[in-house]
Motif scaffolding. Structure first.
Motif, PDB file in Angstrom:
ATOM      1  N   LEU A  84       1.045  -1.322   0.115  1.00  0.00           N
ATOM      2  CA  LEU A  84      -0.088  -0.120   0.200  1.00  0.00           C
ATOM      3  C   LEU A  84       0.750   1.262  -0.336  1.00  0.00           C
ATOM      4  CD1 LEU A  84      -2.278  -0.934   3.012  1.00  0.00           C
ATOM      5  CD2 LEU A  84      -2.573  -0.348  -0.432  1.00  0.00           C
ATOM      6  N   VAL A 111      -2.082  -3.198   6.146  1.00  0.00           N
ATOM      7  CA  VAL A 111      -1.455  -3.986   5.159  1.00  0.00           C
ATOM      8  C   VAL A 111      -2.474  -5.562   6.067  1.00  0.00           C
ATOM      9  CG1 VAL A 111      -0.786  -5.931   4.075  1.00  0.00           C
ATOM     10  CG2 VAL A 111      -0.413  -3.458   3.647  1.00  0.00           C
ATOM     11  N   PRO A 169      -5.141  -3.828  -0.168  1.00  0.00           N
ATOM     12  CA  PRO A 169      -3.242  -3.917  -1.210  1.00  0.00           C
ATOM     13  C   PRO A 169      -3.694  -3.738  -2.612  1.00  0.00           C
ATOM     14  CG  PRO A 169      -3.625  -5.675  -0.140  1.00  0.00           C
ATOM     15  CD  PRO A 169      -5.235  -4.802   0.595  1.00  0.00           C
TER      16      PRO A 169
END
Length: 195
Positions: free
Chosen positions: A159, A167, A174
């Motif tokens: 990300l 995440v 993501p």
């Protein structure tokens, strides 16, 4: 000068510094102090809707001073019992890791996976790397094999402008590592091909 103000000054990024502090207070409250995430959400929700003593004002994300006011008010709702001293905070976090060894979830996992005979766990203390300083930073999780198939490929997700918790906790969706070549080519130049 407080650590968060020092971080804001050093990075010239107030929003990042206060976001990092807010994340710390929220995570410390739930992981170390044992506050439930539901209680945390309730307290924050009450402040946002005005049913608590102070209402959090709306402000543009880029406004550093307003962001600090929001962070300060948000943290006030949950920081009761949070030590101000960083060494005390560190010892609290270390204690939480050791305490997690006998948590029901951990005990059940070890029993199911037939992991026996271990005396405990370890604590690693490392310097924090910030992935939420802007669109030129990020975070991710990667593997040398696909965890689903076992195929020997470099596999993972990342990300932009996020921290690791974003995440792994599913807070944001993501992107596959292959996308990093398009978004941040300078970060992937010296690495192996992701695809």
């Amino acid at each position: 000068m407080t650590l968060r103000r020092g971080l804001a000054t050093a990075t010239r990024n107030e929003r990042f510094a206060y976001d990092a502090y807010r994340r710390f207070v929220q995570m410390y409250s739930t992981v170390v102090m044992g506050m439930s995430k539901e209680d945390l959400e309730h307290r924050l929700g009450a402040m946002k809707t005005g049913s608590a003593s102070r209402k959090i004002p709306r402000c543009p994300p880029a406004a550093g001073k307003n962001w600090w006011r929001n962070t300060k008010r948000t943290s006030a709702a949950i920081r009761e019992g949070l030590p101000d001293d960083s060494i005390d905070q560190l010892w609290g976090a270390i204690g939480a890791v050791f305490g997690s060894w006998m948590a029901e979830k951990a005990v059940t996992y070890r029993r199911v996976e037939k992991i026996t005979g271990l005396l405990g766990t370890a604590v690693n203390v490392v310097q924090m790397v910030f992935g939420n300083t802007g669109d030129t930073s990020g975070t991710g999780v990667c593997f040398t094999r696909d965890p689903s198939s076992g195929e020997k490929i470099f596999y993972g997700d990342f990300l932009v402008n996020a921290q690791g918790e974003d995440v792994v906790a599913g807070i944001r969706t993501p992107m596959p590592l292959g996308e990093m070549q398009k978004i941040m080519p300078e970060c992937t130049r010296s690495s192996r091909k992701f695809e």
